[in-house]
Design a protein around this motif. Structure first.
Motif, PDB file in Angstrom:
ATOM      1  N   THR A 162       0.856  -1.184   0.000  1.00 35.59           N
ATOM      2  CA  THR A 162       0.000   0.000   0.000  1.00 35.59           C
ATOM      3  C   THR A 162       0.888   1.229   0.000  1.00 35.59           C
ATOM      4  O   THR A 162       1.820   1.335   0.790  1.00 35.59           O
ATOM      5  CB  THR A 162      -0.953   0.016   1.206  1.00 35.59           C
ATOM      6  OG1 THR A 162      -0.205  -0.119   2.410  1.00 35.59           O
ATOM      7  CG2 THR A 162      -1.952  -1.106   1.121  1.00 35.59           C
ATOM      8  N   ILE A 163       0.586   2.153  -0.888  1.00 40.33           N
ATOM      9  CA  ILE A 163       1.504   3.253  -1.157  1.00 40.33           C
ATOM     10  C   ILE A 163       1.412   4.367  -0.132  1.00 40.33           C
ATOM     11  O   ILE A 163       2.382   5.073   0.118  1.00 40.33           O
ATOM     12  CB  ILE A 163       1.254   3.789  -2.586  1.00 40.33           C
ATOM     13  CG1 ILE A 163       2.373   4.746  -3.012  1.00 40.33           C
ATOM     14  CG2 ILE A 163      -0.117   4.422  -2.716  1.00 40.33           C
ATOM     15  CD1 ILE A 163       2.332   5.085  -4.487  1.00 40.33           C
ATOM     16  N   GLY A 164       0.250   4.554   0.501  1.00 37.81           N
ATOM     17  CA  GLY A 164       0.074   5.689   1.392  1.00 37.81           C
ATOM     18  C   GLY A 164       0.054   5.369   2.863  1.00 37.81           C
ATOM     19  O   GLY A 164       0.293   6.244   3.698  1.00 37.81           O
ATOM     20  N   GLY A 165      -0.237   4.120   3.222  1.00 42.86           N
ATOM     21  CA  GLY A 165      -0.332   3.758   4.631  1.00 42.86           C
ATOM     22  C   GLY A 165      -1.260   2.580   4.815  1.00 42.86           C
ATOM     23  O   GLY A 165      -1.789   2.017   3.838  1.00 42.86           O
ATOM     24  N   ALA A 166      -1.461   2.182   6.053  1.00 41.86           N
ATOM     25  CA  ALA A 166      -2.296   1.021   6.346  1.00 41.86           C
ATOM     26  C   ALA A 166      -3.087   1.252   7.620  1.00 41.86           C
ATOM     27  O   ALA A 166      -2.614   1.909   8.553  1.00 41.86           O
ATOM     28  CB  ALA A 166      -1.438  -0.236   6.482  1.00 41.86           C
ATOM     29  N   ILE A 167      -4.297   0.702   7.647  1.00 39.62           N
ATOM     30  CA  ILE A 167      -5.165   0.720   8.827  1.00 39.62           C
ATOM     31  C   ILE A 167      -5.461  -0.727   9.171  1.00 39.62           C
ATOM     32  O   ILE A 167      -5.994  -1.472   8.345  1.00 39.62           O
ATOM     33  CB  ILE A 167      -6.470   1.487   8.556  1.00 39.62           C
ATOM     34  CG1 ILE A 167      -6.156   2.928   8.148  1.00 39.62           C
ATOM     35  CG2 ILE A 167      -7.373   1.462   9.784  1.00 39.62           C
ATOM     36  CD1 ILE A 167      -7.363   3.682   7.617  1.00 39.62           C
ATOM     37  N   LYS A 168      -5.109  -1.123  10.397  1.00 39.35           N
ATOM     38  CA  LYS A 168      -5.205  -2.527  10.776  1.00 39.35           C
ATOM     39  C   LYS A 168      -6.094  -2.702  11.996  1.00 39.35           C
ATOM     40  O   LYS A 168      -5.820  -2.144  13.058  1.00 39.35           O
ATOM     41  CB  LYS A 168      -3.799  -3.083  11.061  1.00 39.35           C
ATOM     42  CG  LYS A 168      -3.782  -4.565  11.380  1.00 39.35           C
ATOM     43  CD  LYS A 168      -2.362  -5.046  11.630  1.00 39.35           C
ATOM     44  CE  LYS A 168      -2.335  -6.532  11.954  1.00 39.35           C
ATOM     45  NZ  LYS A 168      -0.959  -7.024  12.235  1.00 39.35           N
ATOM     46  N   PHE A 169      -7.175  -3.476  11.826  1.00 39.59           N
ATOM     47  CA  PHE A 169      -8.023  -3.883  12.938  1.00 39.59           C
ATOM     48  C   PHE A 169      -7.406  -5.133  13.561  1.00 39.59           C
ATOM     49  O   PHE A 169      -7.144  -6.106  12.862  1.00 39.59           O
ATOM     50  CB  PHE A 169      -9.433  -4.201  12.447  1.00 39.59           C
ATOM     51  CG  PHE A 169     -10.353  -3.024  12.432  1.00 39.59           C
ATOM     52  CD1 PHE A 169     -11.561  -3.066  13.088  1.00 39.59           C
ATOM     53  CD2 PHE A 169     -10.022  -1.863  11.745  1.00 39.59           C
ATOM     54  CE1 PHE A 169     -12.419  -1.980  13.087  1.00 39.59           C
ATOM     55  CE2 PHE A 169     -10.867  -0.776  11.730  1.00 39.59           C
ATOM     56  CZ  PHE A 169     -12.067  -0.835  12.404  1.00 39.59           C
ATOM     57  N   VAL A 170      -7.161  -5.097  14.861  1.00 35.53           N
ATOM     58  CA  VAL A 170      -6.541  -6.215  15.563  1.00 35.53           C
ATOM     59  C   VAL A 170      -7.544  -6.779  16.561  1.00 35.53           C
ATOM     60  O   VAL A 170      -8.063  -6.048  17.415  1.00 35.53           O
ATOM     61  CB  VAL A 170      -5.260  -5.782  16.299  1.00 35.53           C
ATOM     62  CG1 VAL A 170      -4.624  -6.978  17.012  1.00 35.53           C
ATOM     63  CG2 VAL A 170      -4.272  -5.151  15.323  1.00 35.53           C
ATOM     64  N   THR A 171      -7.834  -8.066  16.446  1.00 37.71           N
ATOM     65  CA  THR A 171      -8.732  -8.727  17.388  1.00 37.71           C
ATOM     66  C   THR A 171      -7.910  -9.562  18.367  1.00 37.71           C
ATOM     67  O   THR A 171      -6.846 -10.092  18.027  1.00 37.71           O
ATOM     68  CB  THR A 171      -9.740  -9.628  16.666  1.00 37.71           C
ATOM     69  OG1 THR A 171      -9.039 -10.653  15.957  1.00 37.71           O
ATOM     70  CG2 THR A 171     -10.554  -8.809  15.663  1.00 37.71           C
ATOM     71  N   ALA A 172      -8.400  -9.683  19.588  1.00 31.64           N
ATOM     72  CA  ALA A 172      -7.687 -10.432  20.623  1.00 31.64           C
ATOM     73  C   ALA A 172      -7.996 -11.923  20.512  1.00 31.64           C
ATOM     74  O   ALA A 172      -9.047 -12.333  19.998  1.00 31.64           O
ATOM     75  CB  ALA A 172      -8.087  -9.925  22.006  1.00 31.64           C
ATOM     76  N   ARG A 173      -7.064 -12.735  21.000  1.00 29.46           N
ATOM     77  CA  ARG A 173      -7.335 -14.164  21.090  1.00 29.46           C
ATOM     78  C   ARG A 173      -8.420 -14.418  22.136  1.00 29.46           C
ATOM     79  O   ARG A 173      -8.577 -13.667  23.098  1.00 29.46           O
ATOM     80  CB  ARG A 173      -6.064 -14.929  21.454  1.00 29.46           C
ATOM     81  CG  ARG A 173      -5.035 -14.957  20.320  1.00 29.46           C
ATOM     82  CD  ARG A 173      -3.961 -15.993  20.579  1.00 29.46           C
ATOM     83  NE  ARG A 173      -3.024 -16.053  19.459  1.00 29.46           N
ATOM     84  CZ  ARG A 173      -2.038 -16.943  19.363  1.00 29.46           C
ATOM     85  NH1 ARG A 173      -1.863 -17.841  20.333  1.00 29.46           N
ATOM     86  NH2 ARG A 173      -1.223 -16.938  18.318  1.00 29.46           N
ATOM     87  N   LEU A 174      -9.168 -15.475  21.939  1.00 23.63           N
ATOM     88  CA  LEU A 174     -10.274 -15.793  22.831  1.00 23.63           C
ATOM     89  C   LEU A 174      -9.750 -16.205  24.199  1.00 23.63           C
ATOM     90  O   LEU A 174      -8.676 -16.794  24.334  1.00 23.63           O
ATOM     91  CB  LEU A 174     -11.128 -16.915  22.242  1.00 23.63           C
ATOM     92  CG  LEU A 174     -11.740 -16.629  20.862  1.00 23.63           C
ATOM     93  CD1 LEU A 174     -12.569 -17.822  20.400  1.00 23.63           C
ATOM     94  CD2 LEU A 174     -12.591 -15.369  20.903  1.00 23.63           C
ATOM     95  N   ASP A 175     -10.550 -15.905  25.221  1.00 22.11           N
ATOM     96  CA  ASP A 175     -10.166 -16.188  26.597  1.00 22.11           C
ATOM     97  C   ASP A 175     -10.382 -17.666  26.921  1.00 22.11           C
ATOM     98  O   ASP A 175     -11.256 -18.324  26.344  1.00 22.11           O
ATOM     99  CB  ASP A 175     -10.997 -15.311  27.545  1.00 22.11           C
ATOM    100  CG  ASP A 175     -10.345 -15.166  28.903  1.00 22.11           C
ATOM    101  OD1 ASP A 175     -10.315 -16.159  29.649  1.00 22.11           O
ATOM    102  OD2 ASP A 175      -9.861 -14.061  29.203  1.00 22.11           O
ATOM    103  N   ASP A 176      -9.579 -18.157  27.868  1.00 25.01           N
ATOM    104  CA  ASP A 176      -9.753 -19.541  28.321  1.00 25.01           C
ATOM    105  C   ASP A 176     -10.967 -19.705  29.220  1.00 25.01           C
ATOM    106  O   ASP A 176     -11.395 -20.831  29.486  1.00 25.01           O
ATOM    107  CB  ASP A 176      -8.507 -20.009  29.075  1.00 25.01           C
ATOM    108  CG  ASP A 176      -7.312 -20.204  28.147  1.00 25.01           C
ATOM    109  OD1 ASP A 176      -7.535 -20.547  26.972  1.00 25.01           O
ATOM    110  OD2 ASP A 176      -6.167 -19.975  28.593  1.00 25.01           O
ATOM    111  N   GLN A 177     -11.517 -18.582  29.708  1.00 22.91           N
ATOM    112  CA  GLN A 177     -12.706 -18.611  30.546  1.00 22.91           C
ATOM    113  C   GLN A 177     -13.898 -18.048  29.757  1.00 22.91           C
ATOM    114  O   GLN A 177     -13.727 -17.239  28.846  1.00 22.91           O
ATOM    115  CB  GLN A 177     -12.492 -17.771  31.809  1.00 22.91           C
ATOM    116  CG  GLN A 177     -11.330 -18.245  32.672  1.00 22.91           C
ATOM    117  CD  GLN A 177     -11.537 -19.644  33.215  1.00 22.91           C
ATOM    118  OE1 GLN A 177     -12.659 -20.000  33.613  1.00 22.91           O
ATOM    119  NE2 GLN A 177     -10.473 -20.449  33.237  1.00 22.91           N
TER     120      GLN A 177
END
Length: 778
Positions: A162-177
């Motif tokens: 990507t020439i101008g930049g990037a937007i990244k959505f980050v999701t968390a790993r699921l909890d053990d509980q």
């Protein structure tokens, strides 16, 4: 030197001086190196994965903004466009005439036109999956951990360059509980949202989770012709995740998501009245409003319209991805990301003239846009004592198609020699893209405080374009389902082109102290060429050759760290970019011959320079301050555009018009300032108060000045109050956005002239909105 250039240069020099002063202060403060004192907590430490590994924000030699889910929640943000308010040099808005299509620019580079096959200049990622099309890309703040915004060229770390930049959505790993939350938002304009999320372990190493959001809101305005809501919301989004860890060194995640947006299309607001030459008779609208003889007036409310095209609209965006990780040993991890995405847009069309009359309308087939993509990425992540990095290969197979009819109705008769009344121009086509890339970036510790970064990317894109364009008598063509025979075929071709480029990256970081990091970096960005899906070969035969790639060479100096006993976290950068071969889409009116003429041109070159500053400070007594400031000086060095040659038969010639062009969606100054207060003991819980103001300087809708719709500088004021119970299970909030009820444009259409009924349309951001939220978490 003209006055405007001198002002920009002075502002740029002031920004450089401010950064130099900050560096000097930082160097002096670094000698102390003491942690925060007792009684007042230091600013939070932020961990990011921008470089495909977990590291502190101050260790990343890239200009970036990070917004956690908690921070977004406390500010009342509901979708991705909220990032524009507190991210330097970012434009992130709802595209004209839509409710869920994204317009994104970073440091002057981006894409406004959501035309199929025309790739965005800003990359959008959901975790590691690239989202190729802007339709349906107004993502909800749903089930995420944080959002990372990287400014400048990205390609040595990410699957798609990507020439101008990037937007990244980050999701968390699921909890053990087991986890569960339910939230409702109730507010003005009959807003009523419901968001539910949760997860649960099914067995040892197997977890399942999901989130569901239902969003409803009445419109900000009304179509005075048919009574339909304008600016309403009726959408549904969902996400399902399954995680499996069969052994300690193995991890798999299967994710499926879907957005279904049935909100009405937005016809916008006429900025000028219909010319009196149209002489419309007096009528009574189906909605029961009497319109006197003459022209349709400009509505008093900018959210109202007289548009005659049905607003019915549906956007679907969905995808499935499978991620696998194998930790081979302490120094090597293998990762694979397989993804498929699909998007469709269904609608009746767009009313360019904003009246019931077919002066300048776009009629759409049953499916206006249709696209799908398959991608496969393999990564190797290295982590050794004195060097670390990532190497990978990326494959993308994408298809994008679309079609529409441009209708020139009663307005064409107003000028002698113009196209016949009830005249239609049909356009359709598709683009197939196959991309293969290899990339890598590595950090090498040269000494205790010096780190060298080396990276590179090889990209090869192969594209096949099919374009058909023809003129028809009557309203409609086979594109929109009307049986008709063309009177003139303008464009009819299929062509192939391949684009190949190597883009390097090099950087050097110096750790001034444990809490301060300075860096300099150079990177090249690349976006491949393609074919103009609206190209008119009769007016410009060269359109059949397609347009060429564009590149940017960016140099950046930055400083990040903590000051004053870790009470202040900041990041600052100055940058200079040389932008070549810019791909600009424009449309021009040709009142003789072929009607509406569209171009995607490699217009030439430009220079972009500027500065950015972000800071968060703990002031004591529970108060904190957030600051973001951006400055951009962007100017065309050369702008080659097709202009009429002024003599029949109608034709267009290339000319340098750089003196009469400006960057779109790029204000010179932009920023935000927010004051926060946190109380630990209020009614058995915690109370967070926030008041914020964001501002943007003058900005242009297009490269060609359009005073009737270009947006003057404006400010937005927001406020929030959020109470969280001591157990953390209950949360209640009250949020106000755009408190001063500012009217500001986010897009526009510009078709001046009598033949086109002075069809100058503005699209406006939301008015003042107030809503309350209530959430239960388990």
């Amino acid at each position: 030197m003209n006055k405007g250039t001198g002002s920009c240069l002075r502002a740029y020099l002031m920004s450089c001086a401010a950064l130099a002063g900050l560096l000097a202060t930082a160097a002096a403060t670094a000698q102390e190196g003491a942690p925060a004192g007792e009684g007042e907590r230091a600013v939070d430490t932020i961990t990011v994965t921008a470089r495909r590994r977990e590291e502190s924000l101050i260790d990343v030699p890239v200009a970036m903004t990070v917004q956690s889910a908690e921070a977004l929640d406390l500010s009342g943000a509901t979708d991705i466009t909220a990032l524009q308010r507190n991210t330097p040099n970012l434009t992130l808005q709802v595209a004209r005439a839509t409710n869920s299509t994204l317009t994104a620019f970073i440091r002057g580079i981006g894409q406004q036109d959501p035309l199929w096959g025309f790739e965005p200049g800003i990359g959008l990622y959901i975790d590691d999956v690239y989202v190729a099309r802007p339709q349906g890309a107004i993502l909800d703040i749903l089930d995420i951990e944080r959002v990372e915004v990287l400014r400048g060229p990205q390609g040595t770390l990410y699957g798609r360059n990507t020439i101008g930049g990037a937007i990244k959505f980050v999701t968390a790993r699921l909890d053990d509980q087991p986890t569960f939350s339910v939230r409702t938002n109730l507010g003005e304009y009959n807003q009523r949202d419901l968001i539910v999320s949760g997860s649960a372990p099914l067995s040892d190493g197997l977890r399942v989770g999901g989130a569901l959001g239902v969003y409803r809101r009445d419109g900000y305005g009304t179509n005075l012709w048919n009574g339909a809501d304008i600016g309403n919301r009726e959408s549904f989004s969902a996400r399902l995740t399954v995680e499996f860890e069969p052994a300690p060194d193995w991890f798999f995640r299967l994710t499926a998501d879907r957005l279904d947006d049935d909100s009405n299309a937005n016809p916008g607001h006429r900025e000028l009245p219909v010319p009196a030459a149209f002489g419309a008779p007096p009528i009574t609208t189906p909605f029961g409003i009497n319109v006197p003889a003459g022209a349709f007036p400009v509505t008093d409310d900018v959210y109202d319209s007289w548009a005659g095209v049905d607003e019915t609209n549906e956007v679907i965006n969905q995808g499935v991805s499978l991620t696998g990780e194998w930790t081979v040993n302490d120094h090597l991890t293998f990762k694979t990301v397989t993804a498929w995405r699909d998007g469709e847009t269904h609608g009746e069309g767009i009313d360019f003239d904003g009246t019931p009359a077919p002066i300048l309308d776009v009629l759409a087939p049953e499916t206006v846009y249709d696209d799908d993509q398959f991608s496969q990425e393999f990564q190797l992540l290295f982590d050794n004592d004195r060097w670390r990095g990532v190497a990978g290969v990326y494959y993308l197979d994408a298809y994008a198609s679309g079609g529409y009819d441009t209708v020139l109705g009663i307005g064409a008769a107003a000028i002698p020699g113009s196209p016949t009344p009830n005249f239609t121009q049909g356009t359709s086509g598709h683009v197939d893209t196959t991309s293969l890339a290899a990339f890598g970036e590595f950090d090498f510790d040269l000494a205790d405080r010096w780190t060298l970064t080396l990276g590179g990317r090889w990209t090869r894109d192969e594209k096949t374009g099919r374009v058909f364009k023809a003129n028809y008598l009557g309203l409609g063509s086979p594109v929109s389902g009307t049986p008709n025979t063309p009177i003139q075929i303008l464009t009819d071709y299929t062509a192939e082109r391949a684009f190949e480029e190597f883009t390097p990256r090099i950087g050097l970081s110096y750790r001034i102290s444990d809490t301060l990091n300075a860096y300099v970096s150079y990177g090249r960005g690349f976006k491949s060429g393609g074919f103009d899906m609206r190209g008119d070969a009769a007016a410009t035969p060269a359109t059949m050759d397609g347009y060429d790639p564009e590149t940017v060479d960016s140099l950046e100096f930055g400083l990040k760290g903590y000051l004053f006993d870790d009470r202040v976290r900041f990041s600052a950068a100055i940058f200079n970019a040389s932008y070549d071969g810019q791909q600009v889409t424009s449309q021009q009116v040709n009142t003789v011959g072929t009607g509406l003429v569209s171009f995607i041109d490699n217009v030439g070159s430009s220079t972009i320079r500027g500065a950015e500053l972000e800071a968060q400070a703990r002031l004591g007594g529970g108060f904190s301050l957030d600051l973001a400031l951006g400055y951009v000086d962007a100017a065309f060095d050369e702008y080659l555009a097709y202009v009429p040659n002024g003599s029949p038969p109608p034709a267009y010639v290339l000319a340098d018009v750089s003196d009469a062009r400006q960057f779109q969606n790029t204000p010179d100054w932009n920023g935000s300032l927010a004051l926060n207060h946190h109380s630990d003991d209020v009614i058995g819980g915690m109370l967070d108060l926030r008041a914020a103001v964001s501002w943007r300087g003058d900005s242009s809708m297009f490269e060609t000045p359009a005073p009737e719709i270009d947006q003057e500088a404006y400010s937005l004021v927001d406020a929030s109050a959020v109470w969280t119970s001591g157990s953390g299970r209950w949360r209640a909030g009250l949020h106000a956005r755009n408190l001063t009820d500012e009217r500001y444009r986010t897009g526009g259409y510009y078709f001046p002239g009598l033949a086109y009924g002075d069809s100058i349309i503005g699209f406006y951001g939301p008015p003042r909105t107030v809503f309350a939220s209530l959430e239960y978490r388990y």
